[in-house]
Motif scaffolding. Sequence first.
Motif, PDB file in Angstrom:
ATOM      1  N   GLY A 116     -11.999  42.889  16.334  1.00 43.11           N
ATOM      2  CA  GLY A 116     -10.721  43.226  16.985  1.00 43.11           C
ATOM      3  C   GLY A 116      -9.593  42.613  16.199  1.00 43.11           C
ATOM      4  O   GLY A 116      -9.671  42.533  14.980  1.00 43.11           O
ATOM      5  N   GLY A 117      -8.555  42.182  16.906  1.00 45.63           N
ATOM      6  CA  GLY A 117      -7.529  41.397  16.236  1.00 45.63           C
ATOM      7  C   GLY A 117      -6.133  41.947  16.226  1.00 45.63           C
ATOM      8  O   GLY A 117      -5.182  41.226  15.907  1.00 45.63           O
ATOM      9  N   LEU A 118      -5.943  43.240  16.579  1.00 50.20           N
ATOM     10  CA  LEU A 118      -4.586  43.798  16.534  1.00 50.20           C
ATOM     11  C   LEU A 118      -3.665  43.030  17.483  1.00 50.20           C
ATOM     12  O   LEU A 118      -3.988  42.823  18.653  1.00 50.20           O
ATOM     13  CB  LEU A 118      -4.631  45.290  16.911  1.00 50.20           C
ATOM     14  N   PHE A 161     -14.404  46.827  24.548  1.00 47.44           N
ATOM     15  CA  PHE A 161     -13.371  45.922  25.059  1.00 47.44           C
ATOM     16  C   PHE A 161     -13.884  44.490  24.904  1.00 47.44           C
ATOM     17  O   PHE A 161     -14.960  44.157  25.421  1.00 47.44           O
ATOM     18  CB  PHE A 161     -13.105  46.248  26.533  1.00 47.44           C
ATOM     19  N   ALA A 162     -13.144  43.661  24.184  1.00 51.90           N
ATOM     20  CA  ALA A 162     -13.530  42.245  24.058  1.00 51.90           C
ATOM     21  C   ALA A 162     -13.174  41.564  25.375  1.00 51.90           C
ATOM     22  O   ALA A 162     -12.041  41.150  25.602  1.00 51.90           O
ATOM     23  CB  ALA A 162     -12.792  41.604  22.889  1.00 51.90           C
ATOM     24  N   SER A 163     -14.160  41.465  26.251  1.00 45.39           N
ATOM     25  CA  SER A 163     -13.840  41.100  27.635  1.00 45.39           C
ATOM     26  C   SER A 163     -13.398  39.649  27.778  1.00 45.39           C
ATOM     27  O   SER A 163     -12.903  39.258  28.829  1.00 45.39           O
ATOM     28  CB  SER A 163     -15.011  41.420  28.569  1.00 45.39           C
ATOM     29  N   LYS A 164     -13.551  38.855  26.707  1.00 41.54           N
ATOM     30  CA  LYS A 164     -13.023  37.482  26.782  1.00 41.54           C
ATOM     31  C   LYS A 164     -11.526  37.498  27.068  1.00 41.54           C
ATOM     32  O   LYS A 164     -10.981  36.541  27.576  1.00 41.54           O
ATOM     33  CB  LYS A 164     -13.312  36.722  25.490  1.00 41.54           C
ATOM     34  N   ALA A 165     -10.849  38.619  26.715  1.00 38.93           N
ATOM     35  CA  ALA A 165      -9.403  38.681  26.941  1.00 38.93           C
ATOM     36  C   ALA A 165      -9.080  38.681  28.442  1.00 38.93           C
ATOM     37  O   ALA A 165      -8.087  38.079  28.869  1.00 38.93           O
ATOM     38  CB  ALA A 165      -8.810  39.912  26.270  1.00 38.93           C
ATOM     39  N   LEU A 169     -24.071  45.672  11.464  1.00 36.97           N
ATOM     40  CA  LEU A 169     -23.436  44.488  10.885  1.00 36.97           C
ATOM     41  C   LEU A 169     -22.050  44.327  11.499  1.00 36.97           C
ATOM     42  O   LEU A 169     -21.381  45.326  11.810  1.00 36.97           O
ATOM     43  CB  LEU A 169     -23.312  44.650   9.368  1.00 36.97           C
ATOM     44  N   HIS A 170     -21.626  43.083  11.620  1.00 39.58           N
ATOM     45  CA  HIS A 170     -20.378  42.801  12.326  1.00 39.58           C
ATOM     46  C   HIS A 170     -19.534  41.782  11.584  1.00 39.58           C
ATOM     47  O   HIS A 170     -20.060  40.856  10.959  1.00 39.58           O
ATOM     48  CB  HIS A 170     -20.720  42.236  13.716  1.00 39.58           C
ATOM     49  N   ALA A 171     -18.224  41.959  11.665  1.00 36.34           N
ATOM     50  CA  ALA A 171     -17.295  40.931  11.174  1.00 36.34           C
ATOM     51  C   ALA A 171     -16.035  40.972  12.033  1.00 36.34           C
ATOM     52  O   ALA A 171     -15.649  42.034  12.534  1.00 36.34           O
ATOM     53  CB  ALA A 171     -16.922  41.195   9.723  1.00 36.34           C
ATOM     54  N   GLY A 181      -9.874  37.745  12.996  1.00 37.34           N
ATOM     55  CA  GLY A 181      -8.993  36.823  13.716  1.00 37.34           C
ATOM     56  C   GLY A 181      -8.258  37.593  14.788  1.00 37.34           C
ATOM     57  O   GLY A 181      -8.594  38.738  15.074  1.00 37.34           O
ATOM     58  N   SER A 182      -7.261  36.960  15.375  1.00 34.74           N
ATOM     59  CA  SER A 182      -6.606  37.542  16.534  1.00 34.74           C
ATOM     60  C   SER A 182      -5.089  37.472  16.376  1.00 34.74           C
ATOM     61  O   SER A 182      -4.576  36.617  15.643  1.00 34.74           O
ATOM     62  CB  SER A 182      -7.053  36.749  17.760  1.00 34.74           C
ATOM     63  N   GLN A 183      -4.377  38.377  17.082  1.00 30.96           N
ATOM     64  CA  GLN A 183      -2.900  38.450  17.011  1.00 30.96           C
ATOM     65  C   GLN A 183      -2.465  38.632  15.556  1.00 30.96           C
ATOM     66  O   GLN A 183      -1.624  37.899  15.033  1.00 30.96           O
ATOM     67  CB  GLN A 183      -2.270  37.218  17.690  1.00 30.96           C
ATOM     68  N   CYS A 219     -15.303  48.959  16.986  1.00 37.24           N
ATOM     69  CA  CYS A 219     -14.335  47.870  16.901  1.00 37.24           C
ATOM     70  C   CYS A 219     -14.283  47.237  18.284  1.00 37.24           C
ATOM     71  O   CYS A 219     -14.817  47.797  19.248  1.00 37.24           O
ATOM     72  CB  CYS A 219     -12.965  48.377  16.469  1.00 37.24           C
ATOM     73  N   GLU A 220     -13.666  46.069  18.377  1.00 42.78           N
ATOM     74  CA  GLU A 220     -13.689  45.393  19.685  1.00 42.78           C
ATOM     75  C   GLU A 220     -12.377  44.687  19.972  1.00 42.78           C
ATOM     76  O   GLU A 220     -12.299  43.468  19.948  1.00 42.78           O
ATOM     77  CB  GLU A 220     -14.879  44.429  19.764  1.00 42.78           C
ATOM     78  N   PRO A 221     -11.342  45.465  20.291  1.00 43.61           N
ATOM     79  CA  PRO A 221     -10.059  44.868  20.637  1.00 43.61           C
ATOM     80  C   PRO A 221     -10.069  44.247  22.033  1.00 43.61           C
ATOM     81  O   PRO A 221     -10.751  44.734  22.937  1.00 43.61           O
ATOM     82  CB  PRO A 221      -9.102  46.068  20.615  1.00 43.61           C
ATOM     83  N   GLY A 222      -9.328  43.187  22.188  1.00 39.99           N
ATOM     84  CA  GLY A 222      -9.152  42.581  23.518  1.00 39.99           C
ATOM     85  C   GLY A 222      -7.682  42.592  23.879  1.00 39.99           C
ATOM     86  O   GLY A 222      -7.220  43.343  24.736  1.00 39.99           O
TER      87      GLY A 222
HETATM   88  N1  LLP Z   1     -14.330  40.128  18.628  1.00 37.52           N
HETATM   89  C1  LLP Z   1     -14.611  38.844  18.426  1.00 37.52           C
HETATM   90  C2  LLP Z   1     -15.877  38.483  17.818  1.00 37.52           C
HETATM   91  C3  LLP Z   1     -13.681  37.860  18.797  1.00 37.52           C
HETATM   92  O1  LLP Z   1     -13.965  36.594  18.572  1.00 37.52           O
HETATM   93  C4  LLP Z   1     -12.465  38.249  19.405  1.00 37.52           C
HETATM   94  C5  LLP Z   1     -11.488  37.254  19.829  1.00 37.52           C
HETATM   95  C6  LLP Z   1     -12.225  39.606  19.605  1.00 37.52           C
HETATM   96  C7  LLP Z   1     -13.179  40.528  19.203  1.00 37.52           C
HETATM   97  C8  LLP Z   1     -10.979  40.129  20.261  1.00 37.52           C
HETATM   98  O2  LLP Z   1      -9.846  39.832  19.528  1.00 37.52           O
HETATM   99  P1  LLP Z   1      -8.428  40.411  19.968  1.00 37.52           P
HETATM  100  O3  LLP Z   1      -8.440  41.896  19.782  1.00 37.52           O
HETATM  101  O4  LLP Z   1      -8.205  40.029  21.394  1.00 37.52           O
HETATM  102  O5  LLP Z   1      -7.468  39.747  19.053  1.00 37.52           O
HETATM  103  N2  LLP Z   1      -7.490  32.623  23.116  1.00 37.52           N
HETATM  104  C9  LLP Z   1      -6.766  33.098  21.963  1.00 37.52           C
HETATM  105  C10 LLP Z   1      -7.458  34.263  21.315  1.00 37.52           C
HETATM  106  C11 LLP Z   1      -8.862  33.969  20.915  1.00 37.52           C
HETATM  107  C12 LLP Z   1      -9.532  35.159  20.326  1.00 37.52           C
HETATM  108  C13 LLP Z   1     -10.987  34.921  20.252  1.00 37.52           C
HETATM  109  N3  LLP Z   1     -11.713  36.011  19.725  1.00 37.52           N
HETATM  110  C14 LLP Z   1      -5.351  33.452  22.366  1.00 37.52           C
HETATM  111  O6  LLP Z   1      -5.013  33.284  23.530  1.00 37.52           O
HETATM  112  O7  LLP Z   1      -4.551  33.865  21.529  1.00 37.52           O
END
Ligand code: LLP
Length: 470
Positions: free
Chosen positions: A275-277, A95-99, A233-235, A238-240, A317-320
């Motif tokens: 992540g990014g979905l 879980f990408a906990s920044k979410a 290795l990691h990549a 982007g997001s959304q 993978c690391e979805p948030g």
């Molecule tokens: N992994 C890494 C290395 C990331 O930088 C991110 C998001 C994720 C995973 C998770 O991505 P997700 O599955 O949530 O798309 N504040 C912005 C989104 C920034 C995303 C930053 N990185 C927004 O409110 O749309």
Amino acid sequence: MVSTPPVESPTSGLSYLPSNEGSTDTRSPNQELFPLTARVNDNDTLEIGGCDVTTLTRRFGTPLYILDEATLREACRQYRDAFQRYYDGDSLVLFASKAWSCLAVCAIVASEGLGTDVVSGGELYTALKAGVSPDRIYLHGNNKSRRELQRAIEAGITIVADNWNDLNILVSLSEHRPTPVRLMLRLTPGIECHTHEYIQTGHLDSKFGFDPDSLDAVLEFVSQHPSLSCIGLHAHIGSQIFELQPHCDLPKVMVSWWQRAKAYGLPVTELNVGGGLGIRYTEADDPPSIDEWVKTVCENVTAACREAGMPLPRLLCEPGRSLVGSACVTAYTIGAEKTVPGIRTYITVDGGMSDNPRPITYQSVYRTVVADRMSAPATETVTVAGKHCESGDVLVSNVRLPKTQAGDVLVVMGTGAYNYSMSSNYNRLPRPAAVLVGNGEANIVLQRETDADLLRQDRLPERLVSMEDR
Ligand code: LLP
């Protein structure tokens, strides 16, 4: 000013309800506007997790984040089950906990068997306190401090090195330790995707990750430092993101990096595709389901490995956003209304850019309903403004709603990701409370901040205290 096309479709808030209501076939939470348990009760009021939203707002106040436990758990399960279905090797969803980093969210996700990705000492602290096992925590960050790296090493988590600074600090911190640091390397894959430019990360001109041109130098450096054990290795692209193509292309690139790492004798067994979905914020959004996304990732990783003659990696993978985004709504109380004749009608809510900075930051668009009159026909076109002293503090522009009055409860959907986690105290507004709902129960998971909380870190030097107050 946030400009969005007027919403034509809804005749009432009912049209936003989850499409699988009453069916046993659960849709992917990221494809719904509302949490999966949303329904309208006999009072024509919105209910989530078996709780009447207007009752929740009377009990806990507004603004209020309402987090539906069932939707969050369902998203976790869909990720986990899809990896089991489509992948023959070992896998782990982080879980990408920044979410949404808070104890309750981290604990729920961990209880579903997911790991956690953290990007700061604070997120690491939260994950550990929530009971996430250190062997399932991965630390990211493009400017980790020495202290953050030290804490990560002491906690025994995996560290994703983003740059030379990380590597140099890690070598100095780990040289005399009995066990090597579990390390991954993040690289920029040079894959572009269509999303807001602020949340693209896979293109080469990105502040994140090593440039692929430096790969050999990095691999050589790591291979020469036995205190660093490079296991993966990691990549992250982007997001959304709604396209699947970037995740068809990424595995090939990553497997080619892996082959080079192998040539340097590095013990790489894990590939993390990030992540990014995306999720559905409006009816115009049509993201792939969690199942489709995982299937694409697994099939393409498997094919790329087969082609390169490599074994299957442990796939991470690391979805948030797609885990927590659709599980939450924010409830506000409507206050002032202003009509600018011939131009627009503003209705104002008791929160705004401090609890949801996404519209003003990314021009994000949200959908909204009047929770106390769900079947009322949408007869007005209004702009929902926040209460901050900033003209751009608009949550939703040109939205069709029933006629509202002060005191009505307005619900904005899809606020689980990057709302609380990006919230602020702008204009000294206390942060809202969050309640977790499920089976008719509601539990506070974040207390509403108080005025005293706002002053908690303030200090008034003696010489500024006025004579009368001494
Ligand atoms: N992994 C890494 C290395 C990331 O930088 C991110 C998001 C994720 C995973 C998770 O991505 P997700 O599955 O949530 O798309 N504040 C912005 C989104 C920034 C995303 C930053 N990185 C927004 O409110 O749309």
